[in-house]
Design a protein around this motif. Structure first.
Motif, PDB file in Angstrom:
ATOM      1  N   ALA A 185      15.865  23.579 -14.347  1.00 19.51           N
ATOM      2  CA  ALA A 185      15.560  24.561 -15.031  1.00 19.51           C
ATOM      3  C   ALA A 185      14.577  25.304 -14.435  1.00 19.51           C
ATOM      4  CB  ALA A 185      15.290  24.594 -16.570  1.00 19.51           C
ATOM      5  N   ALA A 186      13.393  24.850 -14.020  1.00 19.67           N
ATOM      6  CA  ALA A 186      12.194  25.391 -13.275  1.00 19.67           C
ATOM      7  C   ALA A 186      12.513  25.830 -11.975  1.00 19.67           C
ATOM      8  CB  ALA A 186      11.234  24.426 -13.123  1.00 19.67           C
ATOM      9  N   HIS A 187      13.553  25.183 -11.210  1.00 14.45           N
ATOM     10  CA  HIS A 187      14.102  25.761  -9.930  1.00 14.45           C
ATOM     11  C   HIS A 187      14.759  26.743 -10.144  1.00 14.45           C
ATOM     12  CE1 HIS A 187      16.966  25.174  -6.631  1.00 14.45           C
ATOM     13  NE2 HIS A 187      15.746  24.916  -5.675  1.00 14.45           N
ATOM     14  N   ARG A 238      14.569  29.163 -12.106  1.00  9.82           N
ATOM     15  CA  ARG A 238      13.691  30.205 -12.235  1.00  9.82           C
ATOM     16  C   ARG A 238      12.731  30.707 -11.428  1.00  9.82           C
ATOM     17  NH1 ARG A 238      15.539  28.358 -17.009  1.00  9.82           N
ATOM     18  NH2 ARG A 238      15.329  29.665 -18.838  1.00  9.82           N
ATOM     19  N   GLY A 239      12.887  30.023 -10.180  1.00 14.54           N
ATOM     20  CA  GLY A 239      12.198  30.523  -9.091  1.00 14.54           C
ATOM     21  C   GLY A 239      10.571  29.725  -9.002  1.00 14.54           C
ATOM     22  N   ILE A 240      10.190  28.726  -9.894  1.00 15.74           N
ATOM     23  CA  ILE A 240       9.217  28.020 -10.151  1.00 15.74           C
ATOM     24  C   ILE A 240       9.035  27.160  -8.758  1.00 15.74           C
ATOM     25  CG2 ILE A 240       7.598  26.400 -11.177  1.00 15.74           C
ATOM     26  CD1 ILE A 240       8.919  27.810 -13.809  1.00 15.74           C
ATOM     27  N   THR A 241       8.156  27.444  -7.953  1.00 14.99           N
ATOM     28  CA  THR A 241       7.942  26.482  -6.760  1.00 14.99           C
ATOM     29  C   THR A 241       6.666  25.420  -6.581  1.00 14.99           C
ATOM     30  OG1 THR A 241       6.367  28.296  -5.823  1.00 14.99           O
ATOM     31  CG2 THR A 241       8.634  28.587  -5.301  1.00 14.99           C
ATOM     32  N   ARG A 242       5.830  25.566  -7.950  1.00  9.01           N
ATOM     33  CA  ARG A 242       5.038  24.616  -7.997  1.00  9.01           C
ATOM     34  C   ARG A 242       5.332  23.754  -8.860  1.00  9.01           C
ATOM     35  NH1 ARG A 242       1.646  29.233  -7.101  1.00  9.01           N
ATOM     36  NH2 ARG A 242       0.387  28.565  -9.116  1.00  9.01           N
ATOM     37  N   ILE A 243       5.980  22.474  -8.650  1.00  7.93           N
ATOM     38  CA  ILE A 243       6.403  21.559  -9.636  1.00  7.93           C
ATOM     39  C   ILE A 243       5.847  20.135  -9.373  1.00  7.93           C
ATOM     40  CG2 ILE A 243       8.372  20.351 -10.685  1.00  7.93           C
ATOM     41  CD1 ILE A 243       9.946  22.923  -9.652  1.00  7.93           C
ATOM     42  N   ILE A 244       5.251  19.391 -10.480  1.00  2.75           N
ATOM     43  CA  ILE A 244       4.390  18.307 -10.099  1.00  2.75           C
ATOM     44  C   ILE A 244       5.368  17.250 -11.128  1.00  2.75           C
ATOM     45  CG2 ILE A 244       2.389  16.568 -10.886  1.00  2.75           C
ATOM     46  CD1 ILE A 244       0.823  19.236 -10.451  1.00  2.75           C
ATOM     47  N   LEU A 245       5.762  15.991 -10.400  1.00  2.05           N
ATOM     48  CA  LEU A 245       6.536  14.882 -11.091  1.00  2.05           C
ATOM     49  C   LEU A 245       5.421  13.937 -11.388  1.00  2.05           C
ATOM     50  CD1 LEU A 245       9.233  14.609  -8.250  1.00  2.05           C
ATOM     51  CD2 LEU A 245       9.212  16.225 -10.452  1.00  2.05           C
ATOM     52  N   THR A 246       5.014  13.907 -12.605  1.00  2.00           N
ATOM     53  CA  THR A 246       3.843  13.184 -13.335  1.00  2.00           C
ATOM     54  C   THR A 246       3.958  11.748 -12.946  1.00  2.00           C
ATOM     55  OG1 THR A 246       3.659  15.022 -14.802  1.00  2.00           O
ATOM     56  CG2 THR A 246       2.114  12.774 -15.118  1.00  2.00           C
ATOM     57  N   HIS A 247       3.042  11.323 -12.182  1.00  2.00           N
ATOM     58  CA  HIS A 247       2.917   9.818 -11.730  1.00  2.00           C
ATOM     59  C   HIS A 247       4.278   8.797 -11.763  1.00  2.00           C
ATOM     60  CE1 HIS A 247       1.977   9.373 -16.055  1.00  2.00           C
ATOM     61  NE2 HIS A 247       0.676   9.690 -15.835  1.00  2.00           N
ATOM     62  N   ALA A 272      14.161  17.440  -3.961  1.00  2.00           N
ATOM     63  CA  ALA A 272      14.952  18.404  -3.350  1.00  2.00           C
ATOM     64  C   ALA A 272      15.112  19.696  -4.208  1.00  2.00           C
ATOM     65  CB  ALA A 272      16.502  17.702  -3.537  1.00  2.00           C
ATOM     66  N   MET A 273      14.829  19.619  -5.543  1.00  3.91           N
ATOM     67  CA  MET A 273      14.511  20.861  -6.157  1.00  3.91           C
ATOM     68  C   MET A 273      13.077  21.479  -6.080  1.00  3.91           C
ATOM     69  SD  MET A 273      16.993  20.373  -9.592  1.00  3.91           S
ATOM     70  CE  MET A 273      16.633  18.552  -9.955  1.00  3.91           C
ATOM     71  N   GLY A 274      12.422  20.906  -5.288  1.00  3.51           N
ATOM     72  CA  GLY A 274      10.935  21.488  -5.034  1.00  3.51           C
ATOM     73  C   GLY A 274       9.719  20.543  -5.938  1.00  3.51           C
ATOM     74  N   GLY A 275      10.409  19.619  -6.381  1.00  3.29           N
ATOM     75  CA  GLY A 275       9.195  18.760  -6.934  1.00  3.29           C
ATOM     76  C   GLY A 275       8.283  17.873  -5.989  1.00  3.29           C
ATOM     77  N   TYR A 276       6.892  17.684  -6.286  1.00  2.00           N
ATOM     78  CA  TYR A 276       5.904  16.739  -5.611  1.00  2.00           C
ATOM     79  C   TYR A 276       5.429  15.554  -6.388  1.00  2.00           C
ATOM     80  CZ  TYR A 276       5.139  20.586  -2.027  1.00  2.00           C
ATOM     81  OH  TYR A 276       5.421  21.409  -1.094  1.00  2.00           O
ATOM     82  N   ALA A 277       5.769  14.552  -6.067  1.00  3.20           N
ATOM     83  CA  ALA A 277       5.548  13.186  -6.732  1.00  3.20           C
ATOM     84  C   ALA A 277       4.246  12.858  -6.702  1.00  3.20           C
ATOM     85  CB  ALA A 277       6.428  12.152  -5.961  1.00  3.20           C
ATOM     86  N   GLU A 278       3.685  12.787  -7.596  1.00  3.68           N
ATOM     87  CA  GLU A 278       2.063  12.450  -7.978  1.00  3.68           C
ATOM     88  C   GLU A 278       1.897  10.718  -7.915  1.00  3.68           C
ATOM     89  OE1 GLU A 278      -1.366  13.151 -10.980  1.00  3.68           O
ATOM     90  OE2 GLU A 278       0.378  12.679 -11.766  1.00  3.68           O
ATOM     91  N   VAL A 279       0.927  10.360  -7.053  1.00  3.56           N
ATOM     92  CA  VAL A 279       0.649   9.173  -7.024  1.00  3.56           C
ATOM     93  C   VAL A 279      -0.979   8.945  -7.271  1.00  3.56           C
ATOM     94  CG1 VAL A 279       0.316   7.097  -5.403  1.00  3.56           C
ATOM     95  CG2 VAL A 279       2.392   8.322  -5.084  1.00  3.56           C
ATOM     96  N   VAL A 280      -1.198   8.268  -8.477  1.00  2.00           N
ATOM     97  CA  VAL A 280      -2.729   8.112  -8.944  1.00  2.00           C
ATOM     98  C   VAL A 280      -3.287   6.999  -8.282  1.00  2.00           C
ATOM     99  CG1 VAL A 280      -1.988   9.547 -10.896  1.00  2.00           C
ATOM    100  CG2 VAL A 280      -1.769   7.011 -11.062  1.00  2.00           C
ATOM    101  N   ALA A 281      -4.594   7.073  -8.320  1.00  2.00           N
ATOM    102  CA  ALA A 281      -5.467   5.934  -7.729  1.00  2.00           C
ATOM    103  C   ALA A 281      -5.087   4.571  -8.161  1.00  2.00           C
ATOM    104  CB  ALA A 281      -6.861   6.293  -7.838  1.00  2.00           C
ATOM    105  N   SER A 282      -5.038   4.390  -9.525  1.00  2.00           N
ATOM    106  CA  SER A 282      -4.863   3.146 -10.093  1.00  2.00           C
ATOM    107  C   SER A 282      -3.526   2.198  -9.328  1.00  2.00           C
ATOM    108  CB  SER A 282      -4.587   3.062 -11.318  1.00  2.00           C
ATOM    109  OG  SER A 282      -3.406   3.967 -11.983  1.00  2.00           O
ATOM    110  N   GLU A 283      -2.606   3.116  -8.994  1.00  2.00           N
ATOM    111  CA  GLU A 283      -1.432   2.857  -8.321  1.00  2.00           C
ATOM    112  C   GLU A 283      -1.547   2.158  -7.180  1.00  2.00           C
ATOM    113  OE1 GLU A 283       2.056   5.576 -10.661  1.00  2.00           O
ATOM    114  OE2 GLU A 283       0.892   6.198  -8.803  1.00  2.00           O
TER     115      GLU A 283
END
Length: 349
Positions: free
Chosen positions: A233-235, A237-246, A266-277
């Motif tokens: 749904a974000a894609h 709407r043209g939302i380009t800054r998308i975080i996939l939370t950890h 593929a729809m513009g998400g960036y996968a978050e990796v957190v330090a504890s991982e």
């Protein structure tokens, strides 16, 4: 005569009024004029046993954190998009001013303050104004949990318009998400984003506001299926800054398959990796995930702040060392710790 003239004037005025109403507006109105929603996003069980998500953290015991003052060339200009701070409803190791000063001294470029229960754009304004920072910029976040009214467009409007305009990231529900509450088998208020497999109208309204105010979407602790629906749904709407939370942190959080992650990327998400991982026993799993997605689709943040965790700058350095030892190049590290986070909060690269 006077009465007739008045009658004619009224008719003319009414005619013009009706004609004007029939014409399209000269300017596009604000983000939207929405119809009232029929379904609430916050669900309160009749037998509210567990009360609030933060109650589980109150009795947490940990050895106080030790600041190591670690350094690394990649840390200079690095950005942390997930920095927890005090004061909070349970113990945090550092307040926002302390985190900002530590990070500034370490040469970092920016931090985004995150509180699960309240917006932090106003706090970011105060930190930027009074903390005496030299390099660092502080920004704010908003998580749509129960204290914010769940999926509440008005909370997003306020967040975006707080003086200073340091609002950056809007998280879908985190610790109060329906997915997390059900995974923990708890009985307490929760926030839903969908009903019978369909996103709530409020979710779409929030996405419209994220687009309107040029904010960043973070998917929060929703189910993998809901994550894909929200990103789609974000894609659209043209939302380009998308975080996939950890993703992959555990079944209590969003725990997608690699194929589902690839769909979101593929729809513009960036996968978050957190330090504890990266600093835990399962680090190889997350290193493999980064390799599978490619560093161009990943960023590293700390998720630090609890008593006993590494401070935010130290957590980034230790994560940098882990990934460098795993064979990632300096260019890869530049992407994951600097360039991708900068893009995700609208800073120039």
């Amino acid at each position: 005569m006077r009465t007739a003239a008045l009658t004619i004037a009224c008719v003319v005025a009414l005619t013009f009024s009706l004609a004007a109403a029939a014409q399209p507006a000269a300017e596009t109105p604000g983000p939207v004029q929405w119809a009232p929603e029929a379904k609430a996003s916050v669900i309160v069980p009749s037998n509210d046993i567990n009360l609030d998500a933060w109650a589980a953290y109150r009795n947490r015991q940990a050895t106080p954190s030790v600041d190591q003052h670690l350094t690394d060339p990649i840390l200079i200009g690095a950005i942390d998009l997930h920095a927890h701070f005090g004061p909070d409803t349970y113990a945090r190791q550092w307040d926002a001013f302390e985190i900002a000063r530590h990070s500034d001294e370490a040469g970092m470029r920016a931090v985004v303050f995150k509180n699960h229960w309240s917006e932090s754009a106003g706090l970011a304004y105060l930190v930027n104004r009074y903390a005496g920072l030299h390099h660092l910029q502080a920004f704010g976040g908003l998580a749509l949990n129960t204290p914010e009214g769940g999926i509440n467009p008005e909370a997003v409007r306020y967040f975006a318009e707080v003086e200073g305009h340091y609002a950056r990231i809007v998280w879908m529900p985190t610790h109060d998400s329906e997915h997390e509450v059900r995974a923990l088998h708890e009985t307490r208020p929760y926030v839903r984003v969908s009903d019978n497999g369909v996103l709530l109208p409020q979710v779409l309204q929030v996405l419209d506001l994220i687009k309107h105010y040029d904010l960043t979407l973070a998917t929060g602790h929703v189910s993998p299926e809901e994550m894909l629906q929200i990103v789609s749904a974000a894609h659209d709407r043209g939302i380009t800054r998308i975080i996939l939370t950890h993703p992959g942190l555990g079944p209590v959080f969003t725990d997608p398959t690699l194929d589902q992650l690839r769909q979101a990327v593929a729809m513009g998400g960036y996968a978050e990796v957190v330090a504890s991982e990266l600093l835990g026993a399962d680090k190889d799993k997350f290193v493999a995930m980064i390799r599978a997605l490619g560093p161009q689709h990943v960023f590293v943040s700390t998720d630090s702040g609890l008593v006993g965790t590494h401070n935010h700058a130290d957590a980034l350095v230790l994560s940098i060392r882990t990934l460098r030892a795993a064979g990632f190049s300096e260019g890869d590290l530049d992407l994951m710790f600097r360039r991708n986070p900068a893009f995700l909060i609208g800073l120039p690269n």
